[in-house]
Design an enzyme around this catalytic site. Sequence first.
Site, PDB file in Angstrom:
ATOM      1  N   CYS A  24      41.043  64.283  47.017  1.00  0.00           N
ATOM      2  CA  CYS A  24      41.956  64.697  48.103  1.00  0.00           C
ATOM      3  C   CYS A  24      42.588  63.471  48.790  1.00  0.00           C
ATOM      4  CB  CYS A  24      41.149  65.531  49.100  1.00  0.00           C
ATOM      5  SG  CYS A  24      41.930  65.803  50.685  1.00  0.00           S
ATOM      6  N   CYS A  27      42.200  63.299  52.557  1.00  0.00           N
ATOM      7  CA  CYS A  27      40.816  62.930  52.886  1.00  0.00           C
ATOM      8  C   CYS A  27      40.659  61.412  52.889  1.00  0.00           C
ATOM      9  CB  CYS A  27      39.844  63.560  51.901  1.00  0.00           C
ATOM     10  SG  CYS A  27      39.858  65.369  51.895  1.00  0.00           S
TER      11      CYS A  27
END
Length: 99
Positions: A24, A27
């Site tokens: 991600c 993230c």
Amino acid sequence: MSKFTNLIQNSEVPVLVDFYADWCQPCHMIAPTIRSIKNKMGDQLKIVKVNADNNQKAMLKYHVKSIPTLILFHKGKILWRNAGVIPEVELLKVINQYI
């Protein structure tokens, strides 16, 4: 009771849970913010990173639909939650309300 559940229910200080995944990009963008907050808050806050791919039960239990999702717990109660990247100054404002 799992170690995770025990921590979020019984911690004397608030617990910030970061639901993330290695693949991600957002993230990865918020990771430096999380590290900075850990350095600034010290023992006033616990931070737990939960890999979304490896913890589907936790994702379902806390209704995490997208990552990154941050959830601030204290004594098992959700104080605040946010999906997506949030600026450090905004996250610190939220945390400081509960410290």
